[in-house]
Design an enzyme around this catalytic site. Structure first.
Site, PDB file in Angstrom:
ATOM      1  NE  ARG A 146      -5.694  -9.294   1.266  1.00  0.00           N
ATOM      2  CZ  ARG A 146      -5.322  -9.981   2.337  1.00  0.00           C
ATOM      3  NH1 ARG A 146      -5.635  -9.560   3.537  1.00  0.00           N
ATOM      4  NH2 ARG A 146      -4.645 -11.093   2.219  1.00  0.00           N
ATOM      5  CE  LYS A 155      -9.081   3.821 -16.780  1.00  0.00           C
ATOM      6  NZ  LYS A 155      -8.845   3.997 -18.225  1.00  0.00           N
ATOM      7  NE  ARG A 183     -12.600   5.511 -16.011  1.00  0.00           N
ATOM      8  CZ  ARG A 183     -12.162   5.551 -14.781  1.00  0.00           C
ATOM      9  NH1 ARG A 183     -12.890   5.046 -13.815  1.00  0.00           N
ATOM     10  NH2 ARG A 183     -10.991   6.086 -14.490  1.00  0.00           N
TER      11      ARG A 183
END
Lengths: 363, 363
Positions: B123, B145, B243
């Site tokens: 995680r 990203k 963004r």
């Protein structure tokens, strides 16, 4: 004591929060709309056990929504990369966008898997949990842990993905198989032990009604247990501190699942056995804390068989614990109680303490 | 104009931030320690192209760290589920814990893939980008990203995972193949166009030095471009608003990559062509905005061939745009300029506008 009619809010501060709504499944469309989701394409992920009983009512309750429905085989094996990619392959060509909600209709496996898919599709779709098992309603659907298993261990691949909404209908618990019901009780008892002596007292008094699934009693129980979980995760979304207390009994339990072979015990049964070990450990570290009554409550959780009949040895269990995600720089960490409702995490545990703890679980 | 010796901070507010450090690769150990990472196990992910030149220096610079090294085939095909699971399979049995950093040594493919692995192992492990391509240094390593491709489209599976640290050594850019260098220039020019007319002027004046990779010039250029990206993503971590302007030219570019077949054009080339289309669209929507000089700058980015020689038709490109992640409820959204350095997102674009925009890219 929380009022069982109210929504439970999971609040991370700075305006980030979501609600657990307690309502009949038939209200699903209204709950989705309330949560700001716009009718249109949605994804419903469920499994073969749940679909027979609840997929019809759920899709009926979706009204004008246009669901892509994915039914996966029931069972822990479905928390896999293969099932995850089945979801990707079904959803990505189906004309979704970043507003398309993913509705996880099922227990912990479906919630964790569909949640991980939601977290990773287009870098994040809105996730809606509709938990149908006790363990999901009081535990896995709250707090945002999503993921899949890996051959090396359970839940080793995953992330945090807070749902937009959790829809809880405690009526669906009436049809739950006994084994799943009992497994869920382990997490309910755990929530009481780590955080709320009053809830412990309630469970103690109401236990027979709970086993008989008396509707008002289990509604109150689910609401109360969910409130505890919501409060803990709200304080520590990413398990960097206090949230780890929710793993009481789990370091032991995960080792049991690993060594016994996944599926030999349910997660709840393993946690119930793990809590016996964790309680023994607690009493060794805090000799002034009398755990007799607590242990009695833990032992009232029906577990099918004991470890001793499985030919499992302590060495294997000790070894298996080292794969726990809470291990830091090779040091194992344990959740212990120093009193009713008072849990903390420690790495000050000797090998002798651990052996004694395991011996208790074997008895 | 930013000073090129300083670190660039990506700041999301509320104390959440990380630094891009500009330093020689040899300083890696010191940078990791500065960022609060404790020496021990680490994971290094790289590819077959980068490993030959930079894996030795990088591991040498890691000193007392104990790296698990994963070398994957170079190329876009590596941004796949198969490669991701190769990382899981190599890392999970290797004795990692939640403090084990994942170091992405490479370009955009390695950064996106290793970043997605870091986001989803236990995680979330600390992620460190060591970008070795221009596109990674000014774009993909900044902003969090991460993800992989799916047969239906690029980057459709992924999440946001902010790195703990980005280590930039612009000296590594000297050995970059011309094609990759040129591709990176597309994102550099794009950053200038959407946010900073002064940087546009700098690029215009310095272009010959840039193409010749004059060391001080490219150091200044990389630092400047990275600062623009850092400022934009700091304001809007999860691309819920501003963004999206970073996608100028990308909706067109992604369609080109899809229709031409992945690999026919580099991402940068596709973006360079896409920006021609996006600029035409901008000038149609804002007839008072003279884009001639801007178009001249975009056309100075060396691109190997034009779409017209590929037998690609506008209909296929129009169709391919519909899979863009920015599509909402079936409505396509485009980033357009209304002036130098002034970008915004709109869905008020007619089919005629789009055809005209595509025609410009074909010329």
């Amino acid at each position: 004591m929380p009022r069982s009619g109210d929504a439970v809010r999971v609040d991370f501060g700075s305006g980030r929060c979501y609600d657990m709504r307690f309502a009949p499944l038939a209200a699903l469309d209204a709950l989705l709309t309330d949560a700001g989701l716009r009718r249109g394409r949605c994804v419903v992920v469920t499994d073969g056990n749940v679909s027979g009983r609840w997929l019809g009512p759920a899709t009926g309750a979706l009204g004008d929504w246009d669901p892509v429905i994915i039914v996966l085989p029931a069972g822990e094996e479905t928390k896999s990369a293969a099932a995850l990619h089945k979801i990707y392959d079904a959803v990505l060509p189906a004309g979704i966008d970043r507003q398309t909600p993913v509705i996880a209709l099922g227990g912990g496996v479906v919630g964790d898997l569909a949640g991980f898919a939601a977290a990773t599709l287009l870098r994040g779709l809105p996730l809606v949990h509709v938990p149908t098992s006790l363990i999901a309603q009081v535990d896995s659907a709250i707090g945002g842990k999503v993921g899949i298993n890996h051959a090396v261990g359970k839940n080793l691949i995953g992330t945090f993905c807070q749902p937009r909404l959790v829809c809880v209908d405690t009526a669906v618990l009436q049809t739950l198989p006994a084994l799943e019901w009992n497994s869920g009780l382990a997490e309910v008892v755990k929530h009481a032990l780590i955080a709320d002596p009053t809830f412990m007292a309630f469970l103690d008094v109401a236990w027979e009604h709970i086993l008989a699934r008396d509707a008002p009693t289990i509604r109150r129980m689910v609401h109360w247990a969910a409130s505890i979980k919501a409060a803990v995760v709200g304080q520590d979304e990413r398990e960097q501190g206090r949230r780890a207390i929710l793993n009481f009994g789990h370091t032991f339990g995960h080792a049991i699942e690993r060594v016994a072979g996944y599926g030999a015990y349910t997660h709840g049964e393993a946690v119930a056995l793990g809590m016996r070990a964790a309680l023994t450990l607690s009493s060794r570290l805090h000799p002034d804390y009398c755990t007799r009554q607590v242990m009695a409550l833990v032992k009232r959780i029906p577990v099918r068989f004991s470890l001793s009949s499985q030919g499992i040895c302590v060495d294997a269990l000790m070894d298996a614990m080292r794969y726990d995600k809470k291990v830091q720089r090779g040091v194992m960490r344990f959740v212990v109680l120093c009193g009713d409702g008072q849990a903390y995490v420690t790495d000050q545990v000797s090998r002798d303490d651990l052996s004694a703890a395991w011996a208790a679980a074997f008895r």
